[in-house]
Design a protein around this motif. Structure first.
Motif, PDB file in Angstrom:
ATOM      1  N   GLU A 162       0.829  -1.201   0.000  1.00 52.70           N
ATOM      2  CA  GLU A 162       0.000   0.000   0.000  1.00 52.70           C
ATOM      3  C   GLU A 162       0.870   1.261   0.000  1.00 52.70           C
ATOM      4  O   GLU A 162       0.569   2.231  -0.707  1.00 52.70           O
ATOM      5  N   ALA A 163       1.944   1.236   0.789  1.00 54.30           N
ATOM      6  CA  ALA A 163       2.827   2.408   0.842  1.00 54.30           C
ATOM      7  C   ALA A 163       3.473   2.675  -0.517  1.00 54.30           C
ATOM      8  O   ALA A 163       3.563   3.828  -0.963  1.00 54.30           O
ATOM      9  N   LEU A 166       1.202   4.326  -2.923  1.00 54.83           N
ATOM     10  CA  LEU A 166       0.979   5.751  -2.620  1.00 54.83           C
ATOM     11  C   LEU A 166       2.236   6.584  -2.801  1.00 54.83           C
ATOM     12  O   LEU A 166       2.221   7.802  -2.574  1.00 54.83           O
ATOM     13  N   GLY A 167       3.338   5.929  -3.191  1.00 55.17           N
ATOM     14  CA  GLY A 167       4.583   6.649  -3.420  1.00 55.17           C
ATOM     15  C   GLY A 167       5.332   7.011  -2.147  1.00 55.17           C
ATOM     16  O   GLY A 167       6.198   7.886  -2.151  1.00 55.17           O
ATOM     17  N   THR A 168       5.023   6.314  -1.038  1.00 58.44           N
ATOM     18  CA  THR A 168       5.696   6.589   0.236  1.00 58.44           C
ATOM     19  C   THR A 168       7.013   5.818   0.309  1.00 58.44           C
ATOM     20  O   THR A 168       7.021   4.598   0.127  1.00 58.44           O
ATOM     21  N   PRO A 169       8.149   6.487   0.589  1.00 59.61           N
ATOM     22  CA  PRO A 169       9.432   5.768   0.730  1.00 59.61           C
ATOM     23  C   PRO A 169       9.393   4.836   1.931  1.00 59.61           C
ATOM     24  O   PRO A 169       8.775   5.147   2.956  1.00 59.61           O
ATOM     25  N   LEU A 170      10.063   3.683   1.817  1.00 53.56           N
ATOM     26  CA  LEU A 170      10.048   2.709   2.906  1.00 53.56           C
ATOM     27  C   LEU A 170      10.701   3.243   4.173  1.00 53.56           C
ATOM     28  O   LEU A 170      10.379   2.802   5.276  1.00 53.56           O
ATOM     29  N   SER A 171      11.635   4.194   4.035  1.00 53.57           N
ATOM     30  CA  SER A 171      12.302   4.744   5.219  1.00 53.57           C
ATOM     31  C   SER A 171      11.326   5.506   6.119  1.00 53.57           C
ATOM     32  O   SER A 171      11.618   5.734   7.294  1.00 53.57           O
ATOM     33  N   GLU A 172      10.175   5.901   5.582  1.00 48.02           N
ATOM     34  CA  GLU A 172       9.180   6.611   6.387  1.00 48.02           C
ATOM     35  C   GLU A 172       8.203   5.659   7.078  1.00 48.02           C
ATOM     36  O   GLU A 172       7.335   6.096   7.832  1.00 48.02           O
ATOM     37  N   LEU A 173       8.335   4.356   6.798  1.00 49.08           N
ATOM     38  CA  LEU A 173       7.444   3.375   7.425  1.00 49.08           C
ATOM     39  C   LEU A 173       8.073   2.822   8.700  1.00 49.08           C
ATOM     40  O   LEU A 173       9.300   2.728   8.817  1.00 49.08           O
ATOM     41  N   GLU A 236      14.597   2.301  -1.168  1.00 49.97           N
ATOM     42  CA  GLU A 236      13.414   3.050  -0.738  1.00 49.97           C
ATOM     43  C   GLU A 236      12.122   2.459  -1.285  1.00 49.97           C
ATOM     44  O   GLU A 236      11.029   2.857  -0.890  1.00 49.97           O
ATOM     45  N   ARG A 237      12.240   1.541  -2.231  1.00 50.45           N
ATOM     46  CA  ARG A 237      11.040   0.964  -2.868  1.00 50.45           C
ATOM     47  C   ARG A 237      10.842  -0.501  -2.502  1.00 50.45           C
ATOM     48  O   ARG A 237       9.706  -0.961  -2.470  1.00 50.45           O
TER      49      ARG A 237
END
Length: 330
Positions: A162-163, A166-173, A236-237
């Motif tokens: 899902e992240a 939505l284009g959210t980098p994995l480092s922000e998870l 990041e992906r």
């Protein structure tokens, strides 16, 4: 079945099936611990349903009952462990009917089914009822043991998928710690959450020589390598390889589903090819497919390739040489 000579084994089907059940008990108990009374409900319904449908189908066709060989109970337990604890009761029984009648008995029963029956039922339910089959209960432990209406949430793989969408980098998870993933403190199917107990069950089966190490090792190692390459190329992906190894249904698939005697290759070389194919397809589906998980689809696709794998990995009869056509094809 190849021509003689054959290696005789004292192990009989009921004994082997009982060993698989024993190997699954620790992971099943872990699933019950994390998901409470719903886990007991799903496991009991699935095992009783599979045994009943096997008995009923054979009685309908006036055939001797094979319920005593434990294979239907193994199918029921594996199906339950591939389902969320929140699966409705009628849906569990429908899955048991599909596994036993459509995926096993219609081909002639144990020994003739080209695909793993529990996986066929699981994929059937997933495609037919995607909302209910992706409604994952959150682990509650002892405090939530008797809670029927469990809280739900995304699996670790689902959260990442899902992240990314939505284009959210994995480092922000905030990814779950690897220790939690290893022990099983995460959402997911009943029997897939605890890698620790699945690995112990696998070691027991290898020790009993019910399965060999070739398929599980090549399956898991291939997922590790390919997801590792993807993570190295774009951290990041794509999640780290250990995250992929410890999440989803990789261990229950590699140890208990892909090693099915009937639907897997018979030679060691063929098992390595089969495991590599399962791992490659799982990695491709997880990294670029529409579903966050790919183990079930990968094993079923490779089940279809087993006759071809067996044909080209069959050992040469001692004292014979390649024919001109075989040498040319090689």
């Amino acid at each position: 079945m190849s021509s003689s000579p054959h290696v005789h084994s004292p192990e009989e089907v009921p004994g082997a099936m009982r060993a698989v059940v024993y190997a699954l008990i620790p992971a099943a108990l872990a699933g019950i611990w994390f998901f409470g009374i719903n886990g007991v409900r799903v496991i009991a319904l699935s095992m009783i349903g599979c045994a009943f449908f096997e008995w009923g189908w054979q009685r309908l066709l006036k055939k001797p009952s094979s319920v005593g060989d434990w294979s239907a109970l193994v199918t029921g337990l594996l199906l339950a462990m591939n389902l969320p604890a929140t699966t409705p009761s009628w849906m569990v029984l429908l899955g048991a009917l599909v596994a036993i009648v459509l995926a096993k008995q219609i081909y002639g029963g144990l020994g003739y089914n080209p695909f793993n029956p529990a996986l066929v039922a699981r994929v059937f339910l997933l495609i037919s009822f995607p909302v209910q089959l992706t409604n994952w209960a959150l682990p509650g432990g002892a405090s939530g043991w008797f809670t029927v209406d469990a809280a739900t949430g995304a699996t670790p793989l689902g959260a990442i998928k899902e992240a990314i969408s939505l284009g959210t980098p994995l480092s922000e998870l905030n990814l779950a710690p690897l220790t939690d993933l290893f022990i099983g403190n995460r959402s997911g199917s009943l029997g897939e959450v605890s890698v620790l107990f699945l690995a112990l069950g696998g070691l027991y089966l290898v020790w009993r020589k019910i399965i060999s190490w070739h398929i599980p090792a090549s399956f898991i190692l291939t997922v590790f390598v390919f997801t590792g390459i993807a993570h190295w190329a774009s951290p990041e992906r794509y999640a780290p390889p250990m995250f992929h190894v410890l999440t989803g249904g990789l261990w229950i698939g590699a140890v208990f589903m892909a090693t099915d005697w009937v639907s897997s290759p018979v030679t060691k070389k063929g098992m390595l090819i089969f495991g590599f194919g399962c791992g490659l397809l799982t990695a491709v589906i997880r990294l670029w497919g529409g579903y966050p998980e790919g183990v079930s689809f990968a094993i079923l696709l490779m089940n279809a390739a087993v006759p071809l794998i067996d044909r080209y990995t069959k050992p040469r009869v001692f004292g014979t040489r390649k024919t001109y056509e075989e040498a040319k094809a090689a």
